[in-house]
Scaffold this active site. Structure first.
Site, short mmCIF file in Angstrom:
data_model
loop_
_atom_site.label_atom_id
_atom_site.label_comp_id
_atom_site.label_asym_id
_atom_site.label_seq_id
_atom_site.Cartn_x
_atom_site.Cartn_y
_atom_site.Cartn_z
N ALA A 68 2.13 -2.84 -1.94
CA ALA A 68 0.85 -3.30 -1.41
C ALA A 68 0.28 -2.36 -0.34
CB ALA A 68 0.99 -4.70 -0.84
N ASN A 145 0.89 -13.03 6.97
CA ASN A 145 2.33 -12.79 6.84
C ASN A 145 3.13 -13.23 8.06
OD1 ASN A 145 0.62 -10.45 7.56
ND2 ASN A 145 2.56 -9.53 8.17
N SER A 195 2.22 -7.28 -4.18
CA SER A 195 3.46 -6.53 -3.95
C SER A 195 4.60 -7.18 -4.73
CB SER A 195 3.78 -6.54 -2.45
OG SER A 195 5.04 -5.94 -2.22
N GLY A 196 5.46 -6.34 -5.30
CA GLY A 196 6.57 -6.86 -6.10
C GLY A 196 7.69 -7.48 -5.28
N HIS A 197 8.03 -6.83 -4.15
CA HIS A 197 9.27 -7.28 -3.49
C HIS A 197 9.12 -8.59 -2.72
CE1 HIS A 197 8.75 -5.73 0.79
NE2 HIS A 197 7.77 -5.11 0.18
N CYS A 319 7.46 -6.05 9.74
CA CYS A 319 6.81 -4.74 9.68
C CYS A 319 6.62 -4.17 11.07
CB CYS A 319 5.45 -4.85 9.01
SG CYS A 319 5.56 -5.61 7.42
N1 PMP Z 1 0.31 -7.01 3.12
C1 PMP Z 1 1.02 -8.06 3.56
C2 PMP Z 1 0.30 -9.32 3.94
C3 PMP Z 1 2.42 -7.97 3.66
O1 PMP Z 1 3.11 -9.02 4.11
C4 PMP Z 1 3.05 -6.75 3.31
C5 PMP Z 1 4.55 -6.60 3.43
N2 PMP Z 1 5.07 -6.85 4.69
C6 PMP Z 1 2.27 -5.69 2.84
C7 PMP Z 1 0.91 -5.85 2.77
C8 PMP Z 1 2.87 -4.38 2.46
O2 PMP Z 1 3.52 -4.49 1.23
P1 PMP Z 1 4.53 -3.37 0.70
O3 PMP Z 1 5.80 -3.58 1.44
O4 PMP Z 1 4.65 -3.68 -0.78
O5 PMP Z 1 3.91 -2.05 0.94
#
Ligand code: PMP
Length: 373
Positions: A68, A145, A195-197, A319
């Site tokens: 993502a 998130n 996002s996949g994970h 993050c």
């Molecule tokens: N957007 C949101 C709302 C997320 O929670 C995250 C992952 N923490 C991301 C984007 C980024 O996704 P990715 O880890 O697949 O780059």
């Protein structure tokens, strides 16, 4: 182990692991014209079909990315480098993931006018009021998130399109995907990031939905894979695993929602007598993400204490890794409270007993750790 950090990442499901193994076996380059390549390209097509169906999109509207972060950057810089050549304003919520917020900050440094809308009660009205005909992009996440707050992005985007039909609308739907209702047609979004994970697929795979008829330039130039929007040889194992996880989860979204709602209810019930625990997540938010402040305990100390008892949570957002949370600040949460905040994020595999274990551990932490800096 009690894993309550599913908003950071999820355990890949068995179907995803199996599909990835098949993808490694099927090692051809999907662009090759021979049979080995064709077999790989069939795996990619099947996954595209599954992901498209999961949000009611067309197959040609789904572009696989590395996740993502890339989807968000592709959407935002894509909007800036197309419509943004003539329209210089971006309107975006103030509680976006850093992959949206920092992409917008980078564009602000290049001279675009970026308007961040704080998450107040009149958020929708303020967002819509900030959009004018000079706006190239309106970006609003569906589910936050850090707190699980759900935004009425559909209402916002519908109005944006009335005010300024050429403005591109983008939604980071990562924390809503396969958890909350999400249909591309009903969201009025030109672009949606997935996002996949976060949905029991591996890390390093995601998708960007781009509505048919919308054209943005790529971030990466190269061999023209993914219809020119995302060059680079496709990661067949990761794409196949993503497809397998989505196939499985899209069949029981409602059941999982009900299970996770019960977990959240139990968490609230069990914490109700504990006056030092408060919930930052709004009513009506996603039950999957719960932001909790534990007065008198520092979140990092608490996180490690819980870990010592086999319980895994995160402090704010994973993050931000210990960095002050911009989201909690935007919500008006004072620093001291933000410093005592943990995020408990569920998946449907979690159980009520695990919730009880967490609350017991929080009580033990309160008596053992009070005063620890
Ligand atoms: N957007 C949101 C709302 C997320 O929670 C995250 C992952 N923490 C991301 C984007 C980024 O996704 P990715 O880890 O697949 O780059």
């Amino acid at each position: 182990m009690v894993y309550f950090d599913n908003a950071a990442t999820t355990r890949p499901c068995e179907a995803a692991v199996k599909a990835a193994a098949e993808g490694f076996e099927c090692f051809g380059n999907p662009s090759s014209l021979h049979g080995v390549g064709l077999a790989a390209s069939q795996l990619v097509s099947a996954a595209r079909k599954t992901v498209a169906a999961s949000i009611g999109a067309l197959e040609q509207e789904i572009f696989f990315t590395s996740g993502a972060t890339e989807s968000n950057n592709t959407a935002i810089f894509g909007a800036a480098n197309s419509v943004g050549r003539h329209k210089k304003r971006i309107v975006v919520s103030a509680v976006e993931h850093p992959s949206v917020a920092n992409a917008c900050n980078a564009l602000a440094a290049l001279g675009l006018e970026v308007v961040f809308i704080p998450p107040t009660d009149d958020f929708c009205e303020r967002f819509i009021a900030a959009v004018n005909t000079d706006t190239c992009l309106a970006s609003c996440m569906l589910c936050n998130n850090e707190t699980g707050a759900v935004f009425d992005a559909a209402r916002i985007f519908k109005q944006v399109k009335k005010i300024s039909p050429r403005t591109l609308t983008h939604c980071d739907a990562v924390q809503a995907y396969l958890k909350l209702p999400l249909r591309a047609g009903r969201l009025f979004a030109d672009m949606i990031s997935l996002s996949g994970h976060k949905v029991h697929a591996p890390k390093g795979i995601g998708a960007l939905y781009v509505k048919k008829g919308v054209h943005i330039p790529p971030l990466l130039y190269g061999g023209g894979q993914e219809n020119g929007l995302r060059s680079g040889t496709e990661s067949v194992p990761l794409i196949a695993a993503f497809g397998a996880a989505v196939d499985q989860l899209s069949k029981n979204t409602d059941t999982r929602y009900r299970q996770v709602s019960l977990l959240r209810e139990r968490l609230h019930e069990k914490c109700a007598p504990l006056s030092w625990i408060s919930f930052n997540s709004p009513d009506g938010g996603s039950p999957y993400v719960n932001s909790i402040s534990c007065a008198g305990l520092r979140s990092e100390v608490l996180l490690h204490y819980l870990e010592s008892r086999g319980i895994y949570v995160s402090s704010g957002s994973a993050c931000s890794k210990g960095k002050k949370s911009g989201v909690l600040t935007a919500l008006g949460i004072p620093d001291a409270k933000a410093d005592s905040t943990i995020r408990v994020s569920f998946c449907a595999e979690n159980t009520p007993d695990e919730v009880d274990a967490l609350v017991e551990a929080l009580e033990a932490a309160k008596s053992e750790l009070a005063g620890v800096k």
